[in-house]
Design a protein around this motif. Structure first.
Motif, PDB file in Angstrom:
ATOM      1  N   GLU A 327       0.808  -1.303   0.099  1.00  0.00           N
ATOM      2  CA  GLU A 327       0.348   0.125  -0.120  1.00  0.00           C
ATOM      3  C   GLU A 327       1.150   1.291  -0.275  1.00  0.00           C
ATOM      4  O   GLU A 327       0.885   2.209  -0.814  1.00  0.00           O
ATOM      5  CB  GLU A 327      -1.411  -0.198   1.402  1.00  0.00           C
ATOM      6  CG  GLU A 327      -1.613   0.935   1.007  1.00  0.00           C
ATOM      7  CD  GLU A 327      -2.976   1.239   2.816  1.00  0.00           C
ATOM      8  OE1 GLU A 327      -2.867   2.074   3.327  1.00  0.00           O
ATOM      9  OE2 GLU A 327      -3.046   0.039   3.297  1.00  0.00           O
ATOM     10  N   ASN A 328       2.232   0.895   1.305  1.00  0.00           N
ATOM     11  CA  ASN A 328       2.723   2.376   1.034  1.00  0.00           C
ATOM     12  C   ASN A 328       3.469   2.477  -0.452  1.00  0.00           C
ATOM     13  O   ASN A 328       3.650   3.752  -1.371  1.00  0.00           O
ATOM     14  CB  ASN A 328       3.656   2.547   2.425  1.00  0.00           C
ATOM     15  CG  ASN A 328       3.108   2.252   3.420  1.00  0.00           C
ATOM     16  OD1 ASN A 328       2.146   3.216   3.604  1.00  0.00           O
ATOM     17  ND2 ASN A 328       3.242   1.767   4.405  1.00  0.00           N
ATOM     18  N   GLY A 329       4.218   1.510  -1.078  1.00  0.00           N
ATOM     19  CA  GLY A 329       4.927   1.147  -2.730  1.00  0.00           C
ATOM     20  C   GLY A 329       4.120   1.974  -2.980  1.00  0.00           C
ATOM     21  O   GLY A 329       4.418   2.647  -4.762  1.00  0.00           O
ATOM     22  N   LYS A 330       2.710   1.560  -3.860  1.00  0.00           N
ATOM     23  CA  LYS A 330       1.537   2.146  -4.860  1.00  0.00           C
ATOM     24  C   LYS A 330       1.422   3.638  -4.149  1.00  0.00           C
ATOM     25  O   LYS A 330       1.593   4.264  -5.214  1.00  0.00           O
ATOM     26  CB  LYS A 330       0.757   1.107  -4.355  1.00  0.00           C
ATOM     27  CG  LYS A 330      -0.791   1.680  -5.276  1.00  0.00           C
ATOM     28  CD  LYS A 330      -1.802   1.233  -5.212  1.00  0.00           C
ATOM     29  CE  LYS A 330      -2.668   1.427  -6.421  1.00  0.00           C
ATOM     30  NZ  LYS A 330      -4.301   0.930  -6.153  1.00  0.00           N
ATOM     31  N   LYS A 331       1.417   3.995  -2.948  1.00  0.00           N
ATOM     32  CA  LYS A 331       1.829   5.321  -2.859  1.00  0.00           C
ATOM     33  C   LYS A 331       2.534   6.061  -3.473  1.00  0.00           C
ATOM     34  O   LYS A 331       2.636   7.367  -3.826  1.00  0.00           O
ATOM     35  CB  LYS A 331       0.748   6.152  -1.456  1.00  0.00           C
ATOM     36  CG  LYS A 331       1.250   7.533  -0.646  1.00  0.00           C
ATOM     37  CD  LYS A 331      -0.616   7.695  -1.108  1.00  0.00           C
ATOM     38  CE  LYS A 331      -0.476   9.037  -0.719  1.00  0.00           C
ATOM     39  NZ  LYS A 331      -2.226   9.697  -1.815  1.00  0.00           N
ATOM     40  N   LEU A 332       3.518   6.112  -3.091  1.00  0.00           N
ATOM     41  CA  LEU A 332       5.195   6.702  -3.200  1.00  0.00           C
ATOM     42  C   LEU A 332       5.331   6.477  -4.689  1.00  0.00           C
ATOM     43  O   LEU A 332       5.561   7.711  -5.293  1.00  0.00           O
ATOM     44  CB  LEU A 332       6.293   5.331  -2.781  1.00  0.00           C
ATOM     45  CG  LEU A 332       6.269   5.932  -1.062  1.00  0.00           C
ATOM     46  CD1 LEU A 332       7.393   4.286  -1.032  1.00  0.00           C
ATOM     47  CD2 LEU A 332       6.607   6.658  -0.493  1.00  0.00           C
ATOM     48  N   HIS A 333       4.163   5.235  -5.263  1.00  0.00           N
ATOM     49  CA  HIS A 333       4.716   5.514  -7.297  1.00  0.00           C
ATOM     50  C   HIS A 333       3.947   6.544  -7.667  1.00  0.00           C
ATOM     51  O   HIS A 333       4.074   7.220  -8.387  1.00  0.00           O
ATOM     52  CB  HIS A 333       4.071   4.198  -7.674  1.00  0.00           C
ATOM     53  CG  HIS A 333       4.022   3.932  -8.701  1.00  0.00           C
ATOM     54  ND1 HIS A 333       3.864   2.855  -9.439  1.00  0.00           N
ATOM     55  CD2 HIS A 333       4.891   4.365  -9.606  1.00  0.00           C
ATOM     56  CE1 HIS A 333       3.654   3.176 -10.740  1.00  0.00           C
ATOM     57  NE2 HIS A 333       4.819   3.746 -10.973  1.00  0.00           N
ATOM     58  N   GLU A 334       2.791   6.424  -6.793  1.00  0.00           N
ATOM     59  CA  GLU A 334       1.458   7.665  -7.286  1.00  0.00           C
ATOM     60  C   GLU A 334       2.596   9.278  -7.198  1.00  0.00           C
ATOM     61  O   GLU A 334       2.272  10.285  -8.046  1.00  0.00           O
ATOM     62  CB  GLU A 334       0.471   7.511  -6.907  1.00  0.00           C
ATOM     63  CG  GLU A 334      -0.279   6.289  -7.117  1.00  0.00           C
ATOM     64  CD  GLU A 334      -1.410   6.288  -6.231  1.00  0.00           C
ATOM     65  OE1 GLU A 334      -1.847   6.618  -4.897  1.00  0.00           O
ATOM     66  OE2 GLU A 334      -2.583   5.225  -6.270  1.00  0.00           O
ATOM     67  N   GLN A 335       2.909   9.281  -5.787  1.00  0.00           N
ATOM     68  CA  GLN A 335       3.519  10.048  -5.886  1.00  0.00           C
ATOM     69  C   GLN A 335       4.409  10.626  -6.862  1.00  0.00           C
ATOM     70  O   GLN A 335       5.100  12.227  -7.200  1.00  0.00           O
ATOM     71  CB  GLN A 335       4.544  10.734  -4.494  1.00  0.00           C
ATOM     72  CG  GLN A 335       3.010  10.837  -3.054  1.00  0.00           C
ATOM     73  CD  GLN A 335       3.650  10.254  -1.915  1.00  0.00           C
ATOM     74  OE1 GLN A 335       2.759  10.046  -0.591  1.00  0.00           O
ATOM     75  NE2 GLN A 335       4.902  10.199  -2.011  1.00  0.00           N
ATOM     76  N   LEU A 336       5.338  10.074  -7.168  1.00  0.00           N
ATOM     77  CA  LEU A 336       6.581  10.227  -7.915  1.00  0.00           C
ATOM     78  C   LEU A 336       6.028  10.379  -9.724  1.00  0.00           C
ATOM     79  O   LEU A 336       6.276  11.268  -9.903  1.00  0.00           O
ATOM     80  CB  LEU A 336       7.567   8.468  -8.001  1.00  0.00           C
ATOM     81  CG  LEU A 336       8.272   8.594  -7.127  1.00  0.00           C
ATOM     82  CD1 LEU A 336       9.397   6.933  -6.641  1.00  0.00           C
ATOM     83  CD2 LEU A 336       9.279   9.563  -7.408  1.00  0.00           C
ATOM     84  N   LEU A 337       4.923   9.721 -10.005  1.00  0.00           N
ATOM     85  CA  LEU A 337       4.345  10.126 -11.137  1.00  0.00           C
ATOM     86  C   LEU A 337       4.008  11.593 -11.619  1.00  0.00           C
ATOM     87  O   LEU A 337       3.319  12.720 -12.014  1.00  0.00           O
ATOM     88  CB  LEU A 337       3.297   8.703 -11.273  1.00  0.00           C
ATOM     89  CG  LEU A 337       4.166   7.742 -11.539  1.00  0.00           C
ATOM     90  CD1 LEU A 337       3.072   6.814 -11.988  1.00  0.00           C
ATOM     91  CD2 LEU A 337       5.328   7.582 -13.092  1.00  0.00           C
ATOM     92  N   LEU A 338       3.411  11.656  -9.961  1.00  0.00           N
ATOM     93  CA  LEU A 338       2.603  12.701 -10.065  1.00  0.00           C
ATOM     94  C   LEU A 338       3.407  14.597  -9.639  1.00  0.00           C
ATOM     95  O   LEU A 338       2.897  15.001 -10.315  1.00  0.00           O
ATOM     96  CB  LEU A 338       1.563  13.161  -8.704  1.00  0.00           C
ATOM     97  CG  LEU A 338       0.490  14.610  -8.321  1.00  0.00           C
ATOM     98  CD1 LEU A 338      -0.498  14.583  -9.361  1.00  0.00           C
ATOM     99  CD2 LEU A 338      -0.117  14.328  -7.088  1.00  0.00           C
ATOM    100  N   ASP A 339       4.350  14.114  -8.899  1.00  0.00           N
ATOM    101  CA  ASP A 339       5.285  14.805  -8.270  1.00  0.00           C
ATOM    102  C   ASP A 339       6.813  15.553 -10.022  1.00  0.00           C
ATOM    103  O   ASP A 339       6.852  16.266 -10.244  1.00  0.00           O
ATOM    104  CB  ASP A 339       6.404  15.086  -7.676  1.00  0.00           C
ATOM    105  CG  ASP A 339       5.091  14.501  -6.190  1.00  0.00           C
ATOM    106  OD1 ASP A 339       4.338  15.468  -6.715  1.00  0.00           O
ATOM    107  OD2 ASP A 339       5.644  14.876  -5.266  1.00  0.00           O
ATOM    108  N   GLY A 340       7.181  14.081  -9.832  1.00  0.00           N
ATOM    109  CA  GLY A 340       7.712  14.027 -10.808  1.00  0.00           C
ATOM    110  C   GLY A 340       9.060  14.636  -9.787  1.00  0.00           C
ATOM    111  O   GLY A 340      10.305  14.558 -10.961  1.00  0.00           O
ATOM    112  N   ASP A 341       9.654  14.672  -9.396  1.00  0.00           N
ATOM    113  CA  ASP A 341      10.423  15.661  -7.879  1.00  0.00           C
ATOM    114  C   ASP A 341      10.524  14.176  -7.452  1.00  0.00           C
ATOM    115  O   ASP A 341       9.718  14.272  -6.669  1.00  0.00           O
ATOM    116  CB  ASP A 341      10.314  16.644  -7.492  1.00  0.00           C
ATOM    117  CG  ASP A 341      11.141  17.509  -6.968  1.00  0.00           C
ATOM    118  OD1 ASP A 341      12.065  16.243  -6.000  1.00  0.00           O
ATOM    119  OD2 ASP A 341      11.175  18.328  -6.519  1.00  0.00           O
ATOM    120  N   ILE A 342      11.904  13.698  -7.525  1.00  0.00           N
ATOM    121  CA  ILE A 342      12.806  12.616  -7.007  1.00  0.00           C
ATOM    122  C   ILE A 342      12.016  12.948  -5.506  1.00  0.00           C
ATOM    123  O   ILE A 342      11.721  11.795  -4.215  1.00  0.00           O
ATOM    124  CB  ILE A 342      13.760  11.806  -7.348  1.00  0.00           C
ATOM    125  CG1 ILE A 342      13.806  11.458  -8.315  1.00  0.00           C
ATOM    126  CG2 ILE A 342      14.199  10.398  -6.191  1.00  0.00           C
ATOM    127  CD1 ILE A 342      12.704  10.661  -9.187  1.00  0.00           C
TER     128      ILE A 342
END
Length: 750
Positions: A327-342
């Motif tokens: 669940e947390n990994g999925k959320k991090l992936h979504e944040q990476l795609l949304l932000d584009g900022d590592i």
């Protein structure tokens, strides 16, 4: 029989399965399974059959039983039944009377011989008690109890079943030292609960036997073992293997160990977790005590129930951790795609990289800066660690729970970072994502000083000797953290792929790492393409000449020569396959992507039919579930799924019924496919080089392969701007996941 001297250098090689003796409370006979002729017998056998052992060695069952009132036909018929059924479970134990005395006969077949063991019969009144205790144990293990309470109650029931003075549950640590975590004892005995014992107390070969024989009885430590005698002419270098024997004698070192403790009878019951040794139920009695076959089987059944309960509870814990991590990994992936900022996505949002594991600290090293989370070492210490990782490791994933042993400078920050889990983002740019676990300082109370396992004899020879004192000796254990779980490592692997995908999209053409990788790929492409083409011509000539010689001179060749020529032809076939794979891998770096819509249902069904034809001689199901369409290069996609599905089918060959499932799902941004199997699996902790060219994991080496297939898969998925990750455990199958971005026009890498 050659005597084996156990000293400091060879204790773990002591051949405890071929000691050449049995315990004196029973009798042993080994027969040839085809003729039933006696080839081995214990020296105490005359007490049972009323004639010398020499008179029966090499003789038939009729001669063996000639001086007893047991008809030879009765024993022959029992053995015939067992051999016809290819199982001895239905007849063990067989109650037989010999010259007026009852005996239990236990039979097993091992290494081409039938072993017959006679031992005393258990008191009948204990059977009903054991059945009641087993029923109670089953009821309790089905209920929801704390593990410590479950272990304690199981120890109490086993003590009642076997009547021993002390029953301990002994759990192994990662380094194979053990700790007593539950104990049931007579009131007057001193407690051993909480004591630790060094790994040398139970050496490797003994642990392996505990996985085969779940119950091990030593009825009388002080008794004289009975030698095993062999028929005349039997080779000295082929001693009787007693691996499966209930009466197997005891190592002299272990006898000394038990005597030092004042123990006169001992019994061990194995506790397994997923087929591996988790711990033991170690039972001590301070006078000789025999435990009959029925009581031993009852204790064995209780241990199997406990092993099942351990696995069930552990699986429940693992599943809860896995769901949270995903669940947390999925959320991090979504944040990476949304932000584009590592940095923003991993360190400054509601879910951070620290939430992915049970670590207490984490740090992102990116673009020459550090971004700490939670409790971490200082900036200089982290920089030193990163420099050490760059120069001393080659894996893309590094995990350890004892970092100071590998990197001594880490002892300075062991309070926050005795263990690390690190993933490499760019080795050249010194970019990492590192999780930290703190030192778990614990006071360990040893049963005797673990640093003094040897004694020196009068002639100055050092030898392993059981400690003569079991007084508690205490020390503090430093520099060790909680271990990293398979789930934590798997989550780190997935997050690394997510990060690298974003990094590649942002700055593929300017980042130093990608420039060097591109140059390396081009050099490898040119080299492999040239070498492969140059190799194919002489290889074809070798095959052609070998086939000509076979056709024109085959009748003149002896069988050995014909076999050698066929091996030449087969070897050229394997070499051609390797060259073909290398060429395909090389082309992946040069071929332009011809993206077009792909009917995945049709493509996967075609691959499925091809694999089932090649695997037609075994039971294999290969299911295709949902198969959403892809917009990609059809040739590359076909190669990718052929490799993944063929690998999955190949590594299920050891399963009685192989099962492979391919399924896909479409999200807003990606099409994700998974290929899962029930095969041999692999250890996530050793899979850091999974996609390296010509690298194969240790447990896959018995299966044919070139080590190129997954490298091709990785290159294809990279060319399409996608990701690949995996999750597996040894002997529990594997799952590979690949994702293709839906908007691929801007991510193809030509």
């Amino acid at each position: 029989m050659t005597h084996f001297n156990v000293d400091l250098t060879n204790c773990e090689q002591e051949p405890i399965h071929i000691l050449g003796h049995i315990q004196s409370h029973g009798y042993l006979v080994a027969l040839r399974p085809d003729t039933y002729l006696v080839v081995h017998a214990s020296a105490n056998l005359p007490d049972l059959i009323n004639q010398p052992v020499a008179d029966v060695l090499g003789q038939s069952i009729e001669v063996l039983l000639a001086q007893t009132d047991l008809p030879a036909s009765t024993l022959v018929e029992l053995l015939n039944v067992g051999q016809r059924n290819h199982s001895w479970d239905t007849i063990n134990p067989q109650a037989l009377r010999i010259n007026g005395h009852p005996w239990n006969l236990i039979v097993h077949e091992y290494n081409g011989l039938l072993l017959l063991e006679w031992e005393p019969v258990q008191e009948p009144e204990l059977v009903s008690l054991n059945q009641r205790l087993i029923a109670e144990a089953l009821t309790e293990m089905q209920s929801s109890r704390q593990l410590v309470e479950l272990l304690q109650n199981t120890a109490r029931r086993v003590k009642t079943i076997i009547g021993f003075d002390r029953v301990m549950v002994y759990r192994f640590a990662d380094d194979w030292h053990g700790q007593v975590i539950a104990e049931e004892k007579e009131p007057h005995l001193e407690p051993f609960l909480g004591l630790h014992y060094p790994a040398s107390d139970i050496p490797r070969q003994a642990r392996e036997l505990y996985k085969i024989n779940l119950v091990r009885l030593i009825a009388d430590v002080g008794s004289t073992p009975a030698p095993i005698l062999s028929q005349p002419g039997w080779p000295d270098d082929q001693p009787l293997d007693l691996t499966q024997s209930s009466l197997r004698a005891v190592s002299p070192v272990h006898i000394e160990y038990l005597k030092n403790m004042g123990v006169q009878a001992s019994m061990s019951i194995s506790l397994l977790y997923r087929g591996e040794l988790w711990g033991l139920m170690s039972c001590h009695h301070y006078s000789p005590r025999f435990v009959g076959y029925g009581a031993r089987q009852s204790a064995r059944f209780v241990s199997q129930l406990l092993s099942a309960a351990l696995e069930f509870r552990k699986d429940e814990e693992d599943q809860a951790q896995l769901l949270l991590s995903r669940e947390n990994g999925k959320k991090l992936h979504e944040q990476l795609l949304l932000d584009g900022d590592i940095v923003q996505a991993l360190t400054r949002r509601s879910v951070t990289a620290l939430d992915l594991t049970r670590a207490t600290g984490a740090v992102l090293l990116f673009n020459n800066k550090q971004y700490p989370l939670g409790q971490t070492p200082g900036e200089a210490a982290i920089q030193g660690l990163a420099d050490w990782l760059r120069t001393n490791t080659t894996d893309s994933i590094i995990e350890t729970s004892q970092l100071p042993r590998l990197y001594p400078a880490a002892e300075a920050f062991r309070e926050t970072g005795a263990g690390i889990l690190a993933v490499v983002l760019s080795r050249e740019l010194n970019e990492y994502l590192i999780w930290f676990k703190p030192e778990q300082v614990q006071q360990v109370t040893w049963a005797g000083n673990p640093e003094k396992p040897v004694t020196v004899s009068d002639n100055g020879q050092a030898r392993i000797s059981p400690r003569k004192s079991f007084e508690a000796w205490t020390e503090l254990v430093h520099n060790t953290s909680e271990s990293w779980t398979e789930t934590e490592v798997s989550a780190a692997v997935k997050l690394r792929e997510d990060v690298l995908q974003v990094v590649t999209r942002q700055a593929n053409e300017i980042r130093l790492l990608n420039q060097r990788l591109q140059a390396a790929y081009e050099e490898l492409d040119a080299f492999s393409y040239t070498v492969s083409h140059d190799l194919r011509t002489p290889l074809s000539s070798i095959r052609c000449y070998a086939e000509i010689l076979q056709e024109e001179h085959g009748a003149e060749l002896n069988p050995d020569a014909q076999v050698l020529f066929q091996k030449i032809v087969d070897s050229t076939d394997r070499m051609r396959a390797l060259i073909r794979h290398i060429l395909f891998y090389s082309r992946m770096g040069r071929t332009e992507i011809n993206a077009q819509p792909i009917d995945m249902e049709q493509l996967l069904q075609t691959i499925r039919e091809e694999i089932l034809i090649t695997e037609k001689d075994r039971v294999l199901t290969l299911d295709i579930d949902a198969a959403p369409a892809l917009h990609a290069d059809p040739v590359m996609v076909r190669q990718l799924f052929t490799n993944l599905m063929a690998n999955a089918a190949k590594y299920t060959r050891s399963a009685s019924e192989g099962k492979v499932v391919v399924t896909g799902q479409q999200t807003a941004d990606d099409v994700i496919y998974s290929v899962t199997d029930n095969g041999i699996g692999f250890d996530m902790k050793g899979a850091g080089k999974m996609f390296d060219l010509f690298k194969r994991l240790e447990n896959a080496r018995s299966f044919k392969g070139t080590g190129v297939g997954l490298a091709i898969v990785k290159r294809i998925i990279n060319r399409h701007g996608g990701k690949i990750w995996y999750h597996s455990e040894p002997n529990r199958g594997a799952a590979f996941f690949v994702s293709f971005p839906i908007d691929q026009a801007s991510v193809y890498h030509d």
